[in-house]
Design a protein around this motif. Structure first.
Motif, mmCIF file in Angstrom:
data_model
loop_
_atom_site.group_PDB
_atom_site.id
_atom_site.type_symbol
_atom_site.label_atom_id
_atom_site.label_comp_id
_atom_site.label_asym_id
_atom_site.label_seq_id
_atom_site.Cartn_x
_atom_site.Cartn_y
_atom_site.Cartn_z
ATOM 1 N N CYS A 282 0.694 -1.160 0.065
ATOM 2 C CA CYS A 282 0.094 -0.058 0.116
ATOM 3 C C CYS A 282 0.919 1.175 -0.086
ATOM 4 O O CYS A 282 2.112 1.321 0.411
ATOM 5 N N ALA A 283 0.430 2.369 -0.522
ATOM 6 C CA ALA A 283 1.120 3.559 -0.385
ATOM 7 C C ALA A 283 -0.009 4.746 -0.409
ATOM 8 O O ALA A 283 -1.037 4.724 -0.457
ATOM 9 N N MET A 284 0.868 5.756 0.483
ATOM 10 C CA MET A 284 0.061 7.183 0.773
ATOM 11 C C MET A 284 0.785 8.239 0.255
ATOM 12 O O MET A 284 2.025 8.064 0.814
ATOM 13 N N ILE A 285 0.172 9.065 -0.689
ATOM 14 C CA ILE A 285 1.281 10.303 -0.924
ATOM 15 C C ILE A 285 0.456 11.647 -0.518
ATOM 16 O O ILE A 285 -0.601 11.630 -0.787
ATOM 17 N N VAL A 286 1.298 12.443 -0.217
ATOM 18 C CA VAL A 286 0.842 13.736 0.561
ATOM 19 C C VAL A 286 1.373 14.660 -1.089
ATOM 20 O O VAL A 286 2.603 14.935 -1.129
ATOM 21 N N LEU A 287 0.528 15.187 -1.685
ATOM 22 C CA LEU A 287 1.023 16.120 -2.855
ATOM 23 C C LEU A 287 1.588 17.483 -2.367
ATOM 24 O O LEU A 287 1.040 17.969 -1.354
ATOM 25 N N GLU A 288 2.429 18.241 -3.083
ATOM 26 C CA GLU A 288 3.049 19.215 -2.621
ATOM 27 C C GLU A 288 2.191 20.568 -2.845
ATOM 28 O O GLU A 288 2.270 21.383 -1.885
ATOM 29 N N ASN A 289 1.621 20.286 -3.877
ATOM 30 C CA ASN A 289 0.682 21.776 -4.343
ATOM 31 C C ASN A 289 -0.394 22.039 -3.387
ATOM 32 O O ASN A 289 -0.823 23.220 -3.279
ATOM 33 N N ASN A 290 -0.922 21.005 -2.776
ATOM 34 C CA ASN A 290 -2.450 21.106 -2.138
ATOM 35 C C ASN A 290 -2.593 20.118 -0.899
ATOM 36 O O ASN A 290 -3.466 20.286 -0.446
ATOM 37 N N ASP A 291 -1.534 19.388 -0.457
ATOM 38 C CA ASP A 291 -1.574 18.583 0.541
ATOM 39 C C ASP A 291 -2.405 17.426 0.530
ATOM 40 O O ASP A 291 -3.108 16.976 1.364
ATOM 41 N N GLU A 292 -3.101 17.324 -0.630
ATOM 42 C CA GLU A 292 -3.860 16.061 -1.050
ATOM 43 C C GLU A 292 -3.382 15.004 -0.643
ATOM 44 O O GLU A 292 -2.062 14.526 -0.898
ATOM 45 N N ARG A 293 -4.080 13.979 0.057
ATOM 46 C CA ARG A 293 -3.614 12.546 0.276
ATOM 47 C C ARG A 293 -4.150 11.422 -0.524
ATOM 48 O O ARG A 293 -5.090 11.180 -0.590
ATOM 49 N N LEU A 294 -3.149 10.772 -1.374
ATOM 50 C CA LEU A 294 -3.659 9.826 -2.258
ATOM 51 C C LEU A 294 -3.318 8.573 -1.723
ATOM 52 O O LEU A 294 -2.352 8.234 -1.018
ATOM 53 N N GLN A 295 -4.264 7.723 -1.671
ATOM 54 C CA GLN A 295 -4.137 6.188 -1.039
ATOM 55 C C GLN A 295 -4.140 5.088 -2.114
ATOM 56 O O GLN A 295 -4.918 5.146 -2.958
ATOM 57 N N TYR A 296 -3.266 4.087 -2.405
ATOM 58 C CA TYR A 296 -3.257 2.889 -2.970
ATOM 59 C C TYR A 296 -2.993 1.890 -2.418
ATOM 60 O O TYR A 296 -2.464 1.707 -1.368
ATOM 61 N N GLY A 297 -3.705 0.622 -2.889
ATOM 62 C CA GLY A 297 -3.733 -0.440 -2.114
ATOM 63 C C GLY A 297 -4.802 -0.636 -1.100
ATOM 64 O O GLY A 297 -5.492 0.475 -0.940
ATOM 65 N N THR A 298 -5.025 -1.516 -0.388
ATOM 66 C CA THR A 298 -6.001 -1.786 0.493
ATOM 67 C C THR A 298 -5.580 -1.475 1.871
ATOM 68 O O THR A 298 -5.060 -2.343 2.565
ATOM 69 N N TRP A 299 -5.892 -0.128 2.360
ATOM 70 C CA TRP A 299 -5.530 0.039 3.801
ATOM 71 C C TRP A 299 -6.611 0.031 4.560
ATOM 72 O O TRP A 299 -7.733 -0.144 4.291
ATOM 73 N N THR A 300 -6.193 -0.449 6.036
ATOM 74 C CA THR A 300 -7.371 -0.616 6.801
ATOM 75 C C THR A 300 -7.048 0.555 7.877
ATOM 76 O O THR A 300 -6.140 0.398 8.935
ATOM 77 N N LEU A 301 -7.466 1.796 7.714
ATOM 78 C CA LEU A 301 -7.235 2.979 8.540
ATOM 79 C C LEU A 301 -8.327 3.360 9.345
ATOM 80 O O LEU A 301 -9.598 3.432 8.965
ATOM 81 N N CYS A 302 -8.259 4.248 10.400
ATOM 82 C CA CYS A 302 -9.304 4.940 11.088
ATOM 83 C C CYS A 302 -8.745 6.171 11.384
ATOM 84 O O CYS A 302 -7.503 6.413 11.622
ATOM 85 N N ALA A 303 -9.544 7.171 11.762
ATOM 86 C CA ALA A 303 -9.074 8.536 12.276
ATOM 87 C C ALA A 303 -8.423 8.222 13.625
ATOM 88 O O ALA A 303 -8.727 7.581 14.236
ATOM 89 N N ALA A 304 -7.185 9.072 13.580
ATOM 90 C CA ALA A 304 -6.568 9.219 14.858
ATOM 91 C C ALA A 304 -7.373 9.955 16.030
ATOM 92 O O ALA A 304 -7.981 10.653 15.769
ATOM 93 N N GLN A 305 -7.018 9.171 17.099
ATOM 94 C CA GLN A 305 -7.890 9.776 18.315
ATOM 95 C C GLN A 305 -7.044 10.891 19.152
ATOM 96 O O GLN A 305 -6.073 10.793 19.159
#
Length: 305
Positions: A282-305
């Protein structure tokens, strides 16, 4: 006896290391952690270009065509670097040092090299310039001035070897953290379905927006917020553009470490294709121009507490 998480610290590879071992006996867990840290130290002495007596320092001083006998860790780490280079279409390259040097001043500020300087550096870069004879445990280079640097894969390799030691000591659940840039968790933290780590934060002060449970997985990150634009695209010979930070998730810490560097150089489309074609990546990318986060692969994420 119920398992308790015991934390042990160490300094290696210019980073603070931590081992969190879930085990009932703190003394025994500490002995296991010490054995793992000793393995990390041995690896560093063998593969660090900053250690004057290391195998890598020896390789970097070789004349073209001259063989040098090296240790098992150097051979295995170089083989892993060559595999990462092949798998990523050249986006990972352990010989990138001369190019990085010509794009950066001694104080690490950016500079633009002349065409002649740039061409000369490119002639000394490329995994094709290294030959590894694993059977005889020897290495040679095919051009003058080749500089091998395993910093982009060495921490991950050392984490994998340290995890093997912990498992040999019957530590069935543990987390190994190498300077917060590469983390490997196996088994489960007590009361959890894995080992919780944060992912997606950018900058030293930024909190990670996501939480991930590592279970026989490694997470590795690369970014420009600490060392500036230090990641090169070996395929173009120029600084990799367009990203602020990248994370790679992989069952192997060695590969996660290499991929977090390679993904920084690869386009989002290339990263998406790699994750699609390599199960468990899996990969996560933070773009430089707008801080958008792109996710690839099957992540199992939850919001940080």
């Amino acid at each position: 006896m119920s398992d308790t998480v015991h934390r042990f610290s160490h300094q290696a590879m210019a980073s603070p290391w931590e081992i969190h071992a879930a085990y009932g006996d703190a003394v025994y867990a500490g002995q296991a952690a010490q054995a793992a840290f000793e393995t990390v130290d041995r690896i560093e002495r063998e593969i660090s270009r900053f250690v004057a007596t290391s195998d890598i320092a020896q390789i970097n001083s070789l004349a073209p065509g001259v063989w040098a006998r090296v240790g098992e860790h150097s051979i295995e780490c170089l083989k892993a670097a060559m595999k990462a280079h092949a798998d990523t279409g050249g986006a990972f390259d352990a010989t990138i040092g001369p190019l990085l040097a010509c794009w950066r001043n001694p104080d690490r500020s950016p500079r633009t090299p002349s065409e002649a300087e740039w061409a000369e550096a490119r002639a000394r870069v490329g995994m094709r310039l290294i030959e590894v004879d694993a059977q005889e445990r020897r290495v040679r280079v095919h051009a003058a001035g080749v500089q091998v640097d395993l910093g982009g894969i060495g921490k991950g390799y050392a984490i994998d070897r340290a995890a093997e030691i912990l498992k040999e000591w019957d530590i069935e659940s543990g987390l190994i953290n190498a300077g917060d840039s590469s983390v490997y968790g196996y088994g489960c933290s007590p009361g959890q379905d894995g080992w919780p780590v944060g992912v997606g934060g950018v900058g030293e002060e930024a909190a990670a927006p996501y939480r991930l449970l590592l279970h026989s997985q490694s997470l590795s990150g690369s970014g420009i917020h600490v060392r500036g634009r230090h990641i090169m695209d070996p395929r173009t010979g120029r600084p990799a553009p367009g990203k602020r930070a990248v994370w790679a998730l992989h069952p192997s810490a060695t590969m996660a470490d290499a991929l977090s560097t390679a993904f920084f150089a690869m386009s989002p489309e290339e990263v998406a294709a790699y994750c699609r074609d390599h199960n468990g990546t899996c990969a996560m990318i933070v773009l430089e121009n707008n801080d958008e986060r792109l996710q690839y692969g099957t992540w199992t994420l939850c919001a940080a507490q």
